[in-house]
Scaffold this motif. Sequence first.
Motif, mmCIF file in Angstrom:
data_model
loop_
_atom_site.group_PDB
_atom_site.id
_atom_site.type_symbol
_atom_site.label_atom_id
_atom_site.label_comp_id
_atom_site.label_asym_id
_atom_site.label_seq_id
_atom_site.Cartn_x
_atom_site.Cartn_y
_atom_site.Cartn_z
ATOM 1 N N ASP A 74 6.584 -12.366 -20.977
ATOM 2 C CA ASP A 74 6.460 -10.919 -20.813
ATOM 3 C C ASP A 74 7.380 -10.271 -21.837
ATOM 4 N N PRO A 75 6.818 -9.616 -22.877
ATOM 5 C CA PRO A 75 7.683 -9.039 -23.906
ATOM 6 C C PRO A 75 8.545 -7.890 -23.391
ATOM 7 N N ASN A 76 8.236 -7.358 -22.222
ATOM 8 C CA ASN A 76 9.010 -6.247 -21.666
ATOM 9 C C ASN A 76 10.068 -6.702 -20.671
ATOM 10 N N ALA A 77 10.126 -8.000 -20.406
ATOM 11 C CA ALA A 77 11.126 -8.514 -19.466
ATOM 12 C C ALA A 77 12.503 -8.465 -20.118
ATOM 13 N N PRO A 78 13.519 -8.167 -19.337
ATOM 14 C CA PRO A 78 14.878 -8.159 -19.904
ATOM 15 C C PRO A 78 15.264 -9.560 -20.361
#
Length: 151
Positions: free
Chosen positions: A126-130
């Motif tokens: 997930d490219p938006n995961a921290p």
Amino acid sequence: MASRQVLFLAVVVATAIAFFPATTSAMDYMVGDSHGWTLEYPSNWADDKSFKIGDNLVFMFPKDKHTVTEVDGPAFRACDRQGNTLRTWNSGNDTVALDRAGRRWFFCNVENHCERGMKLLVNVADPNAPAPSSPSPPPPPSSSAGINYRA
């Protein structure tokens, strides 16, 4: 006057760049590259790739000779053609959207094709995961250990 317009435009562009970070574009991956999804499919094809949500897997294969079957992990590991099938594609030109993070398991559900290496595991990020946090550094060694104080 022209220099003020150029300066204004530069400020607008810089502001836009600062507030709207670049988005990574989705990739389409042709599974097996030039081999396609066939018995010549290289089993290490995915090893050097980084898949993310929004990417697509494109399976190209001779129709009626192969399938793309998505299964769960246990069915994948056992090449269990009667196992938990999540979805099957069989047109010979199939695109699978990587729409969620995690592991995705695929194999060909024809006879012994899975056992012969027509299987694919991809890890979708997930490219938006921290980003994971770094572990704390170890404490410094004791200041008296191994030090000779004689001058």
